[in-house]
Design a protein around this motif. Structure first.
Motif, PDB file in Angstrom:
ATOM      1  N   ASP A   7       0.925  -1.324  -0.028  1.00  0.00           N
ATOM      2  CA  ASP A   7      -0.069  -0.144  -0.197  1.00  0.00           C
ATOM      3  C   ASP A   7       0.942   1.197  -0.019  1.00  0.00           C
ATOM      4  O   ASP A   7       1.605   1.590   0.897  1.00  0.00           O
ATOM      5  CB  ASP A   7      -0.984  -0.002   1.273  1.00  0.00           C
ATOM      6  CG  ASP A   7      -1.934   1.191   1.242  1.00  0.00           C
ATOM      7  OD1 ASP A   7      -1.969   1.702   0.205  1.00  0.00           O
ATOM      8  OD2 ASP A   7      -2.450   1.613   2.299  1.00  0.00           O
ATOM      9  N   GLY A  65      -0.970  -1.458  -4.522  1.00  0.00           N
ATOM     10  CA  GLY A  65      -2.111  -0.381  -4.474  1.00  0.00           C
ATOM     11  C   GLY A  65      -1.531   0.921  -4.313  1.00  0.00           C
ATOM     12  O   GLY A  65      -0.957   1.198  -3.347  1.00  0.00           O
ATOM     13  N   ASP A 107      -5.356   2.255  -4.754  1.00  0.00           N
ATOM     14  CA  ASP A 107      -5.652   1.650  -3.729  1.00  0.00           C
ATOM     15  C   ASP A 107      -6.892   1.536  -3.206  1.00  0.00           C
ATOM     16  O   ASP A 107      -7.192   0.767  -2.354  1.00  0.00           O
ATOM     17  CB  ASP A 107      -4.681   2.735  -2.831  1.00  0.00           C
ATOM     18  CG  ASP A 107      -5.274   4.164  -2.744  1.00  0.00           C
ATOM     19  OD1 ASP A 107      -5.795   4.583  -3.779  1.00  0.00           O
ATOM     20  OD2 ASP A 107      -4.660   4.889  -1.805  1.00  0.00           O
ATOM     21  N   GLY A 304      -6.143  -1.792   2.090  1.00  0.00           N
ATOM     22  CA  GLY A 304      -5.419  -1.701   0.588  1.00  0.00           C
ATOM     23  C   GLY A 304      -4.303  -2.794   0.613  1.00  0.00           C
ATOM     24  O   GLY A 304      -4.245  -3.348  -0.646  1.00  0.00           O
TER      25      GLY A 304
END
Length: 347
Positions: A7, A65, A107, A304
């Motif tokens: 993420d 993400g 994300d 995410g």
């Protein structure tokens, strides 16, 4: 088949090994390199985290993400507001360095997938996720598929215009939804009241000892939980604007469920309660149509990462199936070739 989810935000890069049930086996975190640096610096950070995790886990794929616009092929980051990525072929670059399948997605799409698979959206056929952070992100899921649009940038709900001629947005327009219902909007309103020395702001001014620049979203939420009237009112305002926006989305998309995530959602009912009330008040055809549920996300800031890892698992399965088919074709060819050779050898 463990996979790694990454993420990437404006301040952090979070990486974790996630199993098929959405459980995080190990997690690492690094600061996001300064956005003025080259894209390769961020790629280096990602590679370092993945290689570190690979020392202890048999990683089969990596999902990214990214806080930005990702093309429909999920290869290029077209634009990332907090990073120096402009039409960056992130998937191909990382796949070449990591030697495993790599998937790149927005994300918010990754977070929505995680909530649909493992969190608040389980069992929903039509789901819309709203992520409230610095701005507003979003994602649409229908019948188990993320809807990315023709060019991959669907779900940028934060830049719907809700107030013509309203607050200027960094995107260049005025009156965008995220200027009225986001972490930035919450902090801006609090700081403006404090800077004006408003009597209602005395509590938060005292809390920061007069340093208005220290006012933050989590601080406002904390003071609201402690009963500060101004902070409660500010979260109610943000929640009401949230309700107006999701009523508009209900008119356009008609989902069965809205999942509210992102850092601002930590305010829980201080935010979600006013949002539900405003949603019902502004919903077109109210009283004569089924109403979508409005719920808080369950997976928190790790959604995410978990979603990116799970989406990467699908890619890894397709990769393994394709590889297995290639091996099977090769084995069949070898058997055929051996059969062709055998009669001549017997002579």
């Amino acid at each position: 088949m463990p996979t790694v989810g990454i993420d990437i935000g404006g301040t952090k890069v979070m990486a974790g090994v996630v199993d098929a049930d959405g459980n995080i086996l190990e997690k690492l975190r690094a600061e996001t390199p300064d956005k003025s640096k080259s894209p390769k610096v961020v790629e280096d950070t990602i590679v370092e985290l993945v290689l570190d995790l690979s020392d202890r886990h048999d990683v089969h794929a990596v999902g990214i993400g990214a806080a930005g616009w990702v093309d429909a092929d999920r290869n290029r980051v077209l634009f990332a507001p907090h990073l120096s990525w402009r039409n960056e072929p992130l998937r191909d670059r990382l796949a070449g360095r990591l030697a495993v399948p790599v998937l790149v997605d927005n994300d918010a799409n990754s977070a929505a997938w995680a909530e649909w698979r493992f969190g608040a959206g389980r069992g929903e056929d039509n789901l819309v996720m709203i992520t409230l952070g610095t701005g507003i992100g979003g994602a649409i899921l229908e019948d188990g598929q993320v809807k990315r649009g023709k060019y991959g940038v669907a779900g940028e709900f934060g830049h719907m215009q809700v107030v013509p001629g309203g607050h200027r947005c960094p995107c260049g327009n005025r009156g965008c939804w995220e200027q009225y219902s986001s972490g930035n909007a919450l902090v801006r309103e609090a700081r403006e009241l404090a800077a004006a020395d408003s009597p209602v702001a005395y509590g938060i001014i005292e809390h920061v000892k007069g340093n208005i620049g220290d006012i933050s979203g989590p601080m406002i939420t904390e003071l609201a939980r402690e009963g500060d009237a101004m902070c409660i009112e500010l979260l109610q305002d943000i929640g009401q604007w949230l309700g107006v926006g999701i009523a508009n989305l209900a008119a356009a998309l008609d989902p069965s469920c809205f999942v509210i995530g992102g850092g601002v959602s930590a305010a829980d009912d201080l935010l979600i309660g006013p949002a539900r009330d405003a949603f019902k008040r502004h919903l077109t055809g109210r009283g004569y149509r089924p109403e979508a549920r409005v719920v808080r996300a369950q997976l928190g800031p790790e959604a995410g990462m978990v979603g990116a890892a799970d989406l990467a698992r699908l890619v890894a399965r397709r990769f393994r199936r394709a590889k297995r088919r290639r091996v099977e074709r090769y084995e069949r060819y070898e058997k055929f070739a051996e059969a062709r050779r055998s009669p001549s050898e017997s002579l």
